[in-house]
Design a protein around this motif. Structure first.
Motif, PDB file in Angstrom:
ATOM      1  N   PHE A  91       0.847  -1.188   0.000  1.00  0.00           N
ATOM      2  CA  PHE A  91       0.000   0.000   0.000  1.00  0.00           C
ATOM      3  C   PHE A  91       0.881   1.235   0.000  1.00  0.00           C
ATOM      4  O   PHE A  91       1.665   1.454   0.924  1.00  0.00           O
ATOM      5  CB  PHE A  91      -0.921   0.002   1.226  1.00  0.00           C
ATOM      6  CG  PHE A  91      -1.796   1.215   1.321  1.00  0.00           C
ATOM      7  CD1 PHE A  91      -2.889   1.362   0.490  1.00  0.00           C
ATOM      8  CD2 PHE A  91      -1.516   2.213   2.231  1.00  0.00           C
ATOM      9  CE1 PHE A  91      -3.695   2.479   0.572  1.00  0.00           C
ATOM     10  CE2 PHE A  91      -2.306   3.327   2.323  1.00  0.00           C
ATOM     11  CZ  PHE A  91      -3.401   3.471   1.490  1.00  0.00           C
ATOM     12  N   LYS A  92       0.766   2.040  -1.037  1.00  0.00           N
ATOM     13  CA  LYS A  92       1.532   3.290  -1.146  1.00  0.00           C
ATOM     14  C   LYS A  92       0.920   4.306  -0.192  1.00  0.00           C
ATOM     15  O   LYS A  92      -0.228   4.716  -0.351  1.00  0.00           O
ATOM     16  CB  LYS A  92       1.495   3.792  -2.592  1.00  0.00           C
ATOM     17  CG  LYS A  92       2.209   5.090  -2.818  1.00  0.00           C
ATOM     18  CD  LYS A  92       3.698   4.874  -2.793  1.00  0.00           C
ATOM     19  CE  LYS A  92       4.396   6.174  -3.185  1.00  0.00           C
ATOM     20  NZ  LYS A  92       5.686   6.309  -2.606  1.00  0.00           N
ATOM     21  N   LEU A  93       1.690   4.685   0.828  1.00  0.00           N
ATOM     22  CA  LEU A  93       1.193   5.638   1.821  1.00  0.00           C
ATOM     23  C   LEU A  93       1.138   7.042   1.215  1.00  0.00           C
ATOM     24  O   LEU A  93       2.073   7.460   0.533  1.00  0.00           O
ATOM     25  CB  LEU A  93       2.093   5.644   3.052  1.00  0.00           C
ATOM     26  CG  LEU A  93       2.098   4.347   3.868  1.00  0.00           C
ATOM     27  CD1 LEU A  93       3.178   4.406   4.934  1.00  0.00           C
ATOM     28  CD2 LEU A  93       0.743   4.125   4.492  1.00  0.00           C
ATOM     29  N   PRO A  94       0.066   7.789   1.475  1.00  0.00           N
ATOM     30  CA  PRO A  94      -0.017   9.152   0.968  1.00  0.00           C
ATOM     31  C   PRO A  94       1.018  10.045   1.650  1.00  0.00           C
ATOM     32  O   PRO A  94       1.436   9.774   2.783  1.00  0.00           O
ATOM     33  CB  PRO A  94      -1.429   9.603   1.320  1.00  0.00           C
ATOM     34  CG  PRO A  94      -2.115   8.464   1.964  1.00  0.00           C
ATOM     35  CD  PRO A  94      -1.132   7.371   2.171  1.00  0.00           C
ATOM     36  N   SER A  95       1.426  11.084   0.960  1.00  0.00           N
ATOM     37  CA  SER A  95       2.383  12.009   1.576  1.00  0.00           C
ATOM     38  C   SER A  95       1.733  12.658   2.794  1.00  0.00           C
ATOM     39  O   SER A  95       0.540  12.925   2.812  1.00  0.00           O
ATOM     40  CB  SER A  95       2.819  13.070   0.572  1.00  0.00           C
ATOM     41  OG  SER A  95       1.704  13.805   0.132  1.00  0.00           O
ATOM     42  N   GLY A  96       2.509  12.862   3.817  1.00  0.00           N
ATOM     43  CA  GLY A  96       1.995  13.446   5.054  1.00  0.00           C
ATOM     44  C   GLY A  96       1.491  12.408   6.039  1.00  0.00           C
ATOM     45  O   GLY A  96       0.862  12.762   7.036  1.00  0.00           O
ATOM     46  N   SER A  97       1.735  11.131   5.773  1.00  0.00           N
ATOM     47  CA  SER A  97       1.312  10.090   6.718  1.00  0.00           C
ATOM     48  C   SER A  97       2.179  10.156   7.968  1.00  0.00           C
ATOM     49  O   SER A  97       3.395  10.255   7.889  1.00  0.00           O
ATOM     50  CB  SER A  97       1.444   8.704   6.090  1.00  0.00           C
ATOM     51  OG  SER A  97       0.580   8.576   4.997  1.00  0.00           O
ATOM     52  N   ASP A  98       1.541  10.103   9.115  1.00  0.00           N
ATOM     53  CA  ASP A  98       2.239  10.170  10.404  1.00  0.00           C
ATOM     54  C   ASP A  98       2.383   8.753  10.956  1.00  0.00           C
ATOM     55  O   ASP A  98       1.390   8.059  11.169  1.00  0.00           O
ATOM     56  CB  ASP A  98       1.451  11.045  11.371  1.00  0.00           C
ATOM     57  CG  ASP A  98       2.165  11.254  12.691  1.00  0.00           C
ATOM     58  OD1 ASP A  98       3.293  10.732  12.867  1.00  0.00           O
ATOM     59  OD2 ASP A  98       1.592  11.943  13.556  1.00  0.00           O
ATOM     60  N   LYS A  99       3.622   8.333  11.198  1.00  0.00           N
ATOM     61  CA  LYS A  99       3.845   6.965  11.672  1.00  0.00           C
ATOM     62  C   LYS A  99       3.247   6.722  13.050  1.00  0.00           C
ATOM     63  O   LYS A  99       2.961   5.595  13.408  1.00  0.00           O
ATOM     64  CB  LYS A  99       5.330   6.621  11.662  1.00  0.00           C
ATOM     65  CG  LYS A  99       6.163   7.380  12.653  1.00  0.00           C
ATOM     66  CD  LYS A  99       7.608   6.921  12.581  1.00  0.00           C
ATOM     67  CE  LYS A  99       8.447   7.632  13.622  1.00  0.00           C
ATOM     68  NZ  LYS A  99       9.829   7.177  13.598  1.00  0.00           N
ATOM     69  N   ASN A 100       3.036   7.775  13.837  1.00  0.00           N
ATOM     70  CA  ASN A 100       2.450   7.601  15.158  1.00  0.00           C
ATOM     71  C   ASN A 100       0.941   7.376  15.100  1.00  0.00           C
ATOM     72  O   ASN A 100       0.362   6.829  16.033  1.00  0.00           O
ATOM     73  CB  ASN A 100       2.752   8.816  16.035  1.00  0.00           C
ATOM     74  CG  ASN A 100       4.239   8.955  16.301  1.00  0.00           C
ATOM     75  OD1 ASN A 100       4.951   7.963  16.468  1.00  0.00           O
ATOM     76  ND2 ASN A 100       4.726  10.184  16.308  1.00  0.00           N
ATOM     77  N   LEU A 101       0.305   7.818  14.024  1.00  0.00           N
ATOM     78  CA  LEU A 101      -1.143   7.658  13.894  1.00  0.00           C
ATOM     79  C   LEU A 101      -1.531   6.409  13.100  1.00  0.00           C
ATOM     80  O   LEU A 101      -2.660   5.941  13.188  1.00  0.00           O
ATOM     81  CB  LEU A 101      -1.755   8.885  13.199  1.00  0.00           C
ATOM     82  CG  LEU A 101      -1.611  10.218  13.927  1.00  0.00           C
ATOM     83  CD1 LEU A 101      -2.192  11.343  13.082  1.00  0.00           C
ATOM     84  CD2 LEU A 101      -2.292  10.161  15.283  1.00  0.00           C
ATOM     85  N   LEU A 102      -0.615   5.882  12.332  1.00  0.00           N
ATOM     86  CA  LEU A 102      -0.904   4.753  11.448  1.00  0.00           C
ATOM     87  C   LEU A 102      -1.188   3.484  12.250  1.00  0.00           C
ATOM     88  O   LEU A 102      -0.421   3.109  13.142  1.00  0.00           O
ATOM     89  CB  LEU A 102       0.295   4.534  10.523  1.00  0.00           C
ATOM     90  CG  LEU A 102       0.019   3.876   9.182  1.00  0.00           C
ATOM     91  CD1 LEU A 102      -0.957   4.693   8.362  1.00  0.00           C
ATOM     92  CD2 LEU A 102       1.308   3.694   8.432  1.00  0.00           C
ATOM     93  N   ARG A 103      -2.305   2.832  11.947  1.00  0.00           N
ATOM     94  CA  ARG A 103      -2.704   1.594  12.615  1.00  0.00           C
ATOM     95  C   ARG A 103      -3.102   0.570  11.559  1.00  0.00           C
ATOM     96  O   ARG A 103      -3.735   0.906  10.566  1.00  0.00           O
ATOM     97  CB  ARG A 103      -3.898   1.809  13.548  1.00  0.00           C
ATOM     98  CG  ARG A 103      -3.626   2.744  14.702  1.00  0.00           C
ATOM     99  CD  ARG A 103      -2.748   2.061  15.754  1.00  0.00           C
ATOM    100  NE  ARG A 103      -2.484   2.926  16.863  1.00  0.00           N
ATOM    101  CZ  ARG A 103      -1.371   3.628  17.035  1.00  0.00           C
ATOM    102  NH1 ARG A 103      -0.409   3.568  16.148  1.00  0.00           N
ATOM    103  NH2 ARG A 103      -1.192   4.387  18.087  1.00  0.00           N
ATOM    104  N   LEU A 104      -2.748  -0.674  11.817  1.00  0.00           N
ATOM    105  CA  LEU A 104      -3.070  -1.769  10.911  1.00  0.00           C
ATOM    106  C   LEU A 104      -3.959  -2.751  11.655  1.00  0.00           C
ATOM    107  O   LEU A 104      -3.607  -3.230  12.734  1.00  0.00           O
ATOM    108  CB  LEU A 104      -1.777  -2.460  10.456  1.00  0.00           C
ATOM    109  CG  LEU A 104      -1.901  -3.613   9.489  1.00  0.00           C
ATOM    110  CD1 LEU A 104      -2.466  -3.141   8.161  1.00  0.00           C
ATOM    111  CD2 LEU A 104      -0.551  -4.264   9.284  1.00  0.00           C
ATOM    112  N   ARG A 105      -5.123  -3.050  11.074  1.00  0.00           N
ATOM    113  CA  ARG A 105      -6.058  -4.002  11.685  1.00  0.00           C
ATOM    114  C   ARG A 105      -6.355  -5.092  10.665  1.00  0.00           C
ATOM    115  O   ARG A 105      -6.582  -4.799   9.495  1.00  0.00           O
ATOM    116  CB  ARG A 105      -7.351  -3.304  12.085  1.00  0.00           C
ATOM    117  CG  ARG A 105      -7.114  -2.231  13.126  1.00  0.00           C
ATOM    118  CD  ARG A 105      -8.311  -1.348  13.261  1.00  0.00           C
ATOM    119  NE  ARG A 105      -7.959  -0.175  14.030  1.00  0.00           N
ATOM    120  CZ  ARG A 105      -8.540   0.154  15.162  1.00  0.00           C
ATOM    121  NH1 ARG A 105      -9.494  -0.566  15.643  1.00  0.00           N
ATOM    122  NH2 ARG A 105      -8.155   1.237  15.797  1.00  0.00           N
ATOM    123  N   VAL A 106      -6.354  -6.326  11.122  1.00  0.00           N
ATOM    124  CA  VAL A 106      -6.537  -7.457  10.222  1.00  0.00           C
ATOM    125  C   VAL A 106      -7.670  -8.338  10.729  1.00  0.00           C
ATOM    126  O   VAL A 106      -7.721  -8.692  11.903  1.00  0.00           O
ATOM    127  CB  VAL A 106      -5.241  -8.294  10.108  1.00  0.00           C
ATOM    128  CG1 VAL A 106      -5.436  -9.462   9.156  1.00  0.00           C
ATOM    129  CG2 VAL A 106      -4.079  -7.428   9.662  1.00  0.00           C
TER     130      VAL A 106
END
Length: 142
Positions: free
Chosen positions: A68-83
């Protein structure tokens, strides 16, 4: 798909439509109309039909990979992955957005490896094995 639209177009040309229905002879209009109806009726499914194609899935014998190509401005502290067994959800995208990726096969949601390289999220998921055993059940005869 194109041949089906060509067949539809040829069929529509031969129809005697009442006044005001000429627009139905335009396959582009019909395709847009169907797409809008699907979006209204089933927004989750329509998102996959018309989706951004930002996520790419690959499959091997034991694993499913998602890029998944992350959009510019993505914050690594806010990013969450749910499966879940059939879906991968990426939360915390810019603007409070999220992305839902339908997986081609069922996976074990607890077994996952995720890394970010060059602005692309790489997720490796373990496929759920198919049970090869038969289970015998009783049959009721009234």
């Amino acid at each position: 798909m194109a041949s089906n639209w060509d067949d539809l177009e040829r069929w529509m040309e031969g129809q005697q439509l009442p006044r005001g229905f000429e627009v139905l002879r335009e396959p582009d209009w019909v395709e847009k109309f169907v797409r809008r109806m699907m979006t209204k009726a089933l927004p989750d499914v329509a998102g996959h039909m018309t989706g951004t194609k930002a996520a790419q899935t690959s499959e091997s014998k034991l694993y499913i990979g998602v890029k998944f190509k992350l959009p510019s401005g993505s914050d690594k502290n806010l990013l969450r992955l749910r499966v879940k067994e059939d879906v991968l959800r990426i939360d915390g995208l810019p603007g409070g957005g999220h992305e839902v990726v339908k997986l081609p096969k069922l996976v074990k949601p607890r077994i996952c490896q995720a890394t970010v390289r060059d602005g692309t999220l790489h997720v490796k998921l373990r496929k759920r094995p198919i049970s090869r055993t038969y289970h015998e059940h009783s049959i009721y005869w009234p």
